[in-house]
Design a protein around this motif. Structure first.
Motif, PDB file in Angstrom:
ATOM      1  N   ILE A  48       0.846  -1.179   0.000  1.00 29.57           N
ATOM      2  CA  ILE A  48       0.000   0.000   0.000  1.00 29.57           C
ATOM      3  C   ILE A  48       0.881   1.228   0.000  1.00 29.57           C
ATOM      4  CG2 ILE A  48      -1.720   1.287   1.287  1.00 29.57           C
ATOM      5  CD1 ILE A  48      -2.385  -1.558   2.536  1.00 29.57           C
ATOM      6  N   GLN A  49       0.750   2.055  -1.026  1.00 30.86           N
ATOM      7  CA  GLN A  49       1.531   3.284  -1.131  1.00 30.86           C
ATOM      8  C   GLN A  49       3.012   3.021  -0.868  1.00 30.86           C
ATOM      9  OE1 GLN A  49      -0.098   6.421  -1.658  1.00 30.86           O
ATOM     10  NE2 GLN A  49      -2.031   5.368  -1.833  1.00 30.86           N
ATOM     11  N   GLY A  50       3.518   1.944  -1.407  1.00 32.74           N
ATOM     12  CA  GLY A  50       4.942   1.655  -1.250  1.00 32.74           C
ATOM     13  C   GLY A  50       5.313   0.986   0.063  1.00 32.74           C
ATOM     14  N   TRP A  51       4.323   0.687   0.905  1.00 35.88           N
ATOM     15  CA  TRP A  51       4.631   0.039   2.173  1.00 35.88           C
ATOM     16  C   TRP A  51       4.236  -1.426   2.125  1.00 35.88           C
ATOM     17  CZ3 TRP A  51       7.100   1.926   6.493  1.00 35.88           C
ATOM     18  CH2 TRP A  51       7.391   3.300   6.465  1.00 35.88           C
ATOM     19  N   THR A  52       5.129  -2.284   2.606  1.00 31.83           N
ATOM     20  CA  THR A  52       4.785  -3.691   2.717  1.00 31.83           C
ATOM     21  C   THR A  52       4.200  -3.937   4.112  1.00 31.83           C
ATOM     22  OG1 THR A  52       6.971  -4.189   3.558  1.00 31.83           O
ATOM     23  CG2 THR A  52       6.647  -4.413   1.182  1.00 31.83           C
ATOM     24  N   TYR A  53       3.671  -5.141   4.298  1.00 35.82           N
ATOM     25  CA  TYR A  53       3.120  -5.519   5.604  1.00 35.82           C
ATOM     26  C   TYR A  53       4.178  -5.370   6.688  1.00 35.82           C
ATOM     27  CZ  TYR A  53       0.955  -8.523   9.147  1.00 35.82           C
ATOM     28  OH  TYR A  53       0.424  -9.017  10.294  1.00 35.82           O
ATOM     29  N   GLU A  54       5.402  -5.851   6.393  1.00 35.46           N
ATOM     30  CA  GLU A  54       6.464  -5.804   7.396  1.00 35.46           C
ATOM     31  C   GLU A  54       6.829  -4.354   7.712  1.00 35.46           C
ATOM     32  OE1 GLU A  54       6.545  -7.792   4.755  1.00 35.46           O
ATOM     33  OE2 GLU A  54       6.321  -9.745   5.740  1.00 35.46           O
ATOM     34  N   GLY A  55       6.898  -3.526   6.660  1.00 37.30           N
ATOM     35  CA  GLY A  55       7.202  -2.117   6.884  1.00 37.30           C
ATOM     36  C   GLY A  55       6.167  -1.461   7.780  1.00 37.30           C
ATOM     37  N   ALA A  56       4.893  -1.753   7.493  1.00 41.94           N
ATOM     38  CA  ALA A  56       3.821  -1.181   8.303  1.00 41.94           C
ATOM     39  C   ALA A  56       3.893  -1.699   9.734  1.00 41.94           C
ATOM     40  CB  ALA A  56       2.469  -1.506   7.682  1.00 41.94           C
ATOM     41  N   LEU A  57       4.324  -2.956   9.884  1.00 41.51           N
ATOM     42  CA  LEU A  57       4.483  -3.502  11.242  1.00 41.51           C
ATOM     43  C   LEU A  57       5.554  -2.743  12.008  1.00 41.51           C
ATOM     44  CD1 LEU A  57       4.353  -7.402  11.181  1.00 41.51           C
ATOM     45  CD2 LEU A  57       2.840  -5.822  12.359  1.00 41.51           C
ATOM     46  N   VAL A  58       6.625  -2.365  11.301  1.00 43.04           N
ATOM     47  CA  VAL A  58       7.681  -1.604  11.972  1.00 43.04           C
ATOM     48  C   VAL A  58       7.121  -0.267  12.459  1.00 43.04           C
ATOM     49  CG1 VAL A  58       9.921  -0.492  11.668  1.00 43.04           C
ATOM     50  CG2 VAL A  58       9.531  -2.739  10.696  1.00 43.04           C
ATOM     51  N   VAL A  59       6.299   0.386  11.602  1.00 44.30           N
ATOM     52  CA  VAL A  59       5.667   1.633  12.031  1.00 44.30           C
ATOM     53  C   VAL A  59       4.798   1.375  13.258  1.00 44.30           C
ATOM     54  CG1 VAL A  59       4.070   3.465  11.384  1.00 44.30           C
ATOM     55  CG2 VAL A  59       5.696   2.614   9.717  1.00 44.30           C
ATOM     56  N   MET A  60       4.040   0.269  13.218  1.00 43.66           N
ATOM     57  CA  MET A  60       3.180  -0.082  14.348  1.00 43.66           C
ATOM     58  C   MET A  60       4.019  -0.298  15.612  1.00 43.66           C
ATOM     59  SD  MET A  60       0.112  -0.490  15.167  1.00 43.66           S
ATOM     60  CE  MET A  60      -1.120  -1.164  14.127  1.00 43.66           C
TER      61      MET A  60
ATOM     62  N   ASP B 281      21.748   2.132  11.059  1.00 43.53           N
ATOM     63  CA  ASP B 281      20.304   2.375  10.975  1.00 43.53           C
ATOM     64  C   ASP B 281      19.693   2.437  12.371  1.00 43.53           C
ATOM     65  OD1 ASP B 281      20.518   2.371   8.264  1.00 43.53           O
ATOM     66  OD2 ASP B 281      19.894   0.280   8.018  1.00 43.53           O
ATOM     67  N   VAL B 282      20.126   1.516  13.236  1.00 49.07           N
ATOM     68  CA  VAL B 282      19.603   1.496  14.607  1.00 49.07           C
ATOM     69  C   VAL B 282      19.967   2.790  15.315  1.00 49.07           C
ATOM     70  CG1 VAL B 282      19.721   0.351  16.842  1.00 49.07           C
ATOM     71  CG2 VAL B 282      19.669  -1.007  14.753  1.00 49.07           C
ATOM     72  N   ALA B 283      21.224   3.227  15.129  1.00 44.71           N
ATOM     73  CA  ALA B 283      21.670   4.454  15.789  1.00 44.71           C
ATOM     74  C   ALA B 283      20.837   5.641  15.321  1.00 44.71           C
ATOM     75  CB  ALA B 283      23.145   4.689  15.496  1.00 44.71           C
ATOM     76  N   LEU B 284      20.629   5.727  14.017  1.00 45.67           N
ATOM     77  CA  LEU B 284      19.855   6.840  13.467  1.00 45.67           C
ATOM     78  C   LEU B 284      18.414   6.797  13.990  1.00 45.67           C
ATOM     79  CD1 LEU B 284      19.661   9.251  11.611  1.00 45.67           C
ATOM     80  CD2 LEU B 284      19.077   7.711   9.745  1.00 45.67           C
ATOM     81  N   SER B 285      17.834   5.593  14.042  1.00 46.03           N
ATOM     82  CA  SER B 285      16.448   5.519  14.485  1.00 46.03           C
ATOM     83  C   SER B 285      16.343   5.859  15.968  1.00 46.03           C
ATOM     84  CB  SER B 285      15.853   4.142  14.185  1.00 46.03           C
ATOM     85  OG  SER B 285      16.494   3.172  14.947  1.00 46.03           O
ATOM     86  N   LEU B 286      17.378   5.537  16.746  1.00 47.86           N
ATOM     87  CA  LEU B 286      17.347   5.913  18.158  1.00 47.86           C
ATOM     88  C   LEU B 286      17.441   7.435  18.308  1.00 47.86           C
ATOM     89  CD1 LEU B 286      19.450   3.166  19.949  1.00 47.86           C
ATOM     90  CD2 LEU B 286      16.996   3.548  20.027  1.00 47.86           C
ATOM     91  N   LEU B 287      18.268   8.039  17.458  1.00 49.20           N
ATOM     92  CA  LEU B 287      18.372   9.496  17.466  1.00 49.20           C
ATOM     93  C   LEU B 287      17.012  10.108  17.135  1.00 49.20           C
ATOM     94  CD1 LEU B 287      20.494  11.731  17.783  1.00 49.20           C
ATOM     95  CD2 LEU B 287      20.769  11.705  15.307  1.00 49.20           C
ATOM     96  N   LEU B 288      16.354   9.524  16.127  1.00 47.27           N
ATOM     97  CA  LEU B 288      15.034  10.032  15.736  1.00 47.27           C
ATOM     98  C   LEU B 288      14.004   9.746  16.819  1.00 47.27           C
ATOM     99  CD1 LEU B 288      14.930   9.203  11.956  1.00 47.27           C
ATOM    100  CD2 LEU B 288      15.088  11.424  13.021  1.00 47.27           C
ATOM    101  N   LEU B 289      14.205   8.652  17.554  1.00 40.56           N
ATOM    102  CA  LEU B 289      13.307   8.372  18.679  1.00 40.56           C
ATOM    103  C   LEU B 289      13.392   9.495  19.693  1.00 40.56           C
ATOM    104  CD1 LEU B 289      11.482   6.508  20.386  1.00 40.56           C
ATOM    105  CD2 LEU B 289      13.556   5.523  21.334  1.00 40.56           C
TER     106      LEU B 289
ATOM    107  N   ALA C 146      13.999   4.851   9.103  1.00 39.49           N
ATOM    108  CA  ALA C 146      15.424   4.805   9.450  1.00 39.49           C
ATOM    109  C   ALA C 146      15.828   3.384   9.800  1.00 39.49           C
ATOM    110  CB  ALA C 146      15.711   5.750  10.609  1.00 39.49           C
ATOM    111  N   LEU C 147      14.976   2.719  10.566  1.00 35.03           N
ATOM    112  CA  LEU C 147      15.297   1.354  10.979  1.00 35.03           C
ATOM    113  C   LEU C 147      15.312   0.415   9.774  1.00 35.03           C
ATOM    114  CD1 LEU C 147      15.922   0.097  13.693  1.00 35.03           C
ATOM    115  CD2 LEU C 147      13.557  -0.608  13.870  1.00 35.03           C
ATOM    116  N   LEU C 148      14.428   0.693   8.811  1.00 36.08           N
ATOM    117  CA  LEU C 148      14.382  -0.130   7.612  1.00 36.08           C
ATOM    118  C   LEU C 148      15.493   0.244   6.636  1.00 36.08           C
ATOM    119  CD1 LEU C 148      10.536  -0.065   7.081  1.00 36.08           C
ATOM    120  CD2 LEU C 148      11.862  -2.115   7.489  1.00 36.08           C
ATOM    121  N   GLY C 149      16.181   1.366   6.918  1.00 41.42           N
ATOM    122  CA  GLY C 149      17.270   1.799   6.052  1.00 41.42           C
ATOM    123  C   GLY C 149      16.794   2.471   4.787  1.00 41.42           C
ATOM    124  N   THR C 150      15.570   3.025   4.783  1.00 39.10           N
ATOM    125  CA  THR C 150      15.068   3.657   3.564  1.00 39.10           C
ATOM    126  C   THR C 150      14.923   5.165   3.723  1.00 39.10           C
ATOM    127  OG1 THR C 150      12.833   3.163   4.312  1.00 39.10           O
ATOM    128  CG2 THR C 150      13.804   1.659   2.709  1.00 39.10           C
TER     129      THR C 150
END
Lengths: 261, 267
Positions: free
Chosen positions: A53-65, A144-152, A221-225
């Motif tokens: 959906i709009q470029g998101w896969t199920y797994e990607g959406a799960l990461v957002v969730m 990626d983890v470091a960047l996503s933690l920064l964004l967290l 960020a976590l997905l590296g995209t």
């Protein structure tokens, strides 16, 4: 340094308070797990009907969730309890006692109360993230983890600043004890990747109420995209938000009229 | 209980409830605005249907569905479970028991009093949905409207009665609100509130047909959108009101059992 000590002291008090209600641990944990299931079911059904959906896969959406659950846990455990207490203080006029203390009032009220049991939400969130990456058959890179933690961190700043802005409203409109529910219901929009929103809502949720900064960008960020420009912009955006919130708080506190005098 | 006296007092109590909701209108408005979940779902589903419709649902049908859900939810809302939880635990309930009217009737009047304001907010949504070009079909025949209103009354009653039923748990356990949260989860998934029930696999749908949840949201929504033909509407209306009767009996019994245990502190 003094503020760090104060912070730890308030944290310890909340912990001691929370430990008194151990049954809550079980109930809260079970409820949080079930709510997550309720949140995932629509996603599951949606992605069952469509591959992406709009470029998101199920797994990607799960990461957002997963990020959504994580932030929700932080919101309910660390931000909501303190700030709900402020609204009560403003209403009853007991904010006087806090203003009289020889420390920054915004700091004192924002660190006053924590709900330690909400740590379970964090565990559930990490569970979802692990599950999503297991389905993807890969491990997120260290960078990626470091960047996503920064964004967290920046997401928490935005969340907190938004709350301060909402609280500031309580100085003008006194009876607002359901503000936290309103806030939670707006935050619910952050559970989907921000690209499902189109047109005006998309602009609102990227700039006015920056939900994208809170869940979508850290997930990307976590997905590296996530591209570097968006990352830098979202960090700047959250800093700007914090400054604005501080300015509004200082202005709002000038409007405080104690209840008793 | 004197039925005549109750019937005479009821309209006045509803008026009091209405006055209260107007007095705290800012608070009321915030409460109404918290019901954003259908819009959250709408964003997801219309993005999905943008490429290609799912079953009968294209983007337009999803907009109609979730706006109707919002309207139905808005006018069938109630908060008696929190009220009961609070009043039983603090003992404030004892004041109600002194009044010559059944507390459940008094609660229902208070909750009904808020409906005009809620309807006022819901009406523009409905009008926009009809005017915005076929998002929702304008109901032409008055009989559909009448059936829809009946289904709304039934939905409200199921809502209110299950809330009182769960609320009376506070007589026995410390907090009934956790129990209510579990009910709410089932409600969100199985009532059509989060997503149209048609999108579920058939076995889930046959399950929802025999549970009360469907009759609280999906049934009124599908009725007004014209998804159901007349015999189906009538049959489901029958099931809905059967649930109303069963829930009513259960919550009355639970109330009596709770009363026997209740001893107010302080007051």
């Amino acid at each position: 340094m003094r503020y760090l000590r104060l912070f730890l002291l308030q944290l310890r008090m909340s912990l001691a308070l929370g430990m008194q209600y151990r049954v809550n641990f079980v109930i809260d944990g079970a409820l949080s797990l079930l709510w997550t299931v309720v949140g995932v079911v629509p996603l599951y059904v949606a992605f069952h009907a469509r591959g992406a959906i709009q470029g998101w896969t199920y797994e990607g959406a799960l990461v957002v969730m997963g990020w959504f659950t994580l932030l929700k846990g932080i919101l309910d455990g660390a931000v909501n309890p303190s700030l709900t207490a402020v609204v009560e203080h403003i209403r009853q006029g007991t904010l006087d006692f806090i203003l009289l203390k020889p420390a920054d009032a915004q700091f004192l009220v924002s660190t006053a109360k924590y709900e330690p049991w909400k740590l379970i939400d964090l565990a559930v969130a990490i569970g979802i993230l692990v599950w999503a990456f297991q389905r993807l058959h890969r491990v997120p890179g260290a960078l990626d983890v470091a960047l996503s933690l920064l964004l967290l961190a920046s997401a928490i700043v935005v969340l907190y600043s938004l709350w301060i802005l909402v609280i500031a409203a309580a100085f003008w409109v006194v009876r607002l004890d359901n503000l936290s529910y309103l806030f939670n219901s707006i935050f619910d929009f952050a559970r989907w990747p921000s690209s499902v929103f189109r047109g005006a809502t998309r602009i609102v949720f990227t700039f006015v109420i920056p939900l994208a900064i809170m869940t979508t960008y850290p997930a990307e960020a976590l997905l590296g995209t996530l591209d570097a420009r968006t990352a830098v912009l979202s960090l700047c955006g959250s800093a700007a938000f914090a400054l604005a919130a501080r300015a509004v708080w200082t202005k709002a506190i000038g409007h405080y009229t104690s209840a008793s005098s | 209980m004197k039925l005549g006296a109750t019937l005479r007092a009821f309209p006045t109590l509803v008026r009091v409830g209405f006055a209260e909701s107007v007095a705290y209108r800012a608070e009321m408005l915030v409460w109404m605005l918290t019901m954003t979940m259908p819009l959250v779902s709408l964003a997801l589903w219309s993005a999905i249907a943008a490429a290609q419709p799912i079953g009968r649902y294209g983007p337009r049908e999803f907009v109609g569905y979730f706006l109707a859900t919002l309207v139905v939810r808005q006018v069938t809302g109630s908060w008696v479970v929190w009220q009961l939880n609070q009043e039983i635990r603090t003992g404030v309930l004892s004041r109600r028991l002194l009044k010559p009217i059944h507390p459940l009737i008094a609660y229902s009047a208070e909750n009904l009093g808020a409906l005009p304001l809620r309807a006022l907010l819901a009406a523009p949504i409905g009008i926009i949905a009809v005017l915005a070009g076929g998002v929702a079909p304008a109901p032409r025949d008055p009989s559909t409207m009448a059936l829809w209103l009946a289904s709304l009354v039934g939905a409200w009653l199921i809502h209110f009665l299950t809330m009182t039923l769960i609320g009376t748990l506070a007589f026995h356990i410390e907090s009934s609100t956790s129990a209510f949260e579990i009910w709410q989860m089932a409600f969100m998934l199985l009532s059509g509130y989060l997503l149209p029930l048609e999108l579920f696999p058939p076995w889930v749908r046959s399950l929802t047909d025999v549970l009360p949840f469907r009759y609280m949201v999906a049934f009124p929504v599908e009725t007004i959108l014209g998804f159901l033909d007349r015999p189906a509407v009538l049959a489901q209306l029958g099931i809905q009101w059967l649930f109303v009767v069963v829930m009513g009996a259960c919550s009355l019994l639970a109330w009596r059992a709770g009363m026997r245990r209740f001893s107010a502190y302080g007051g």
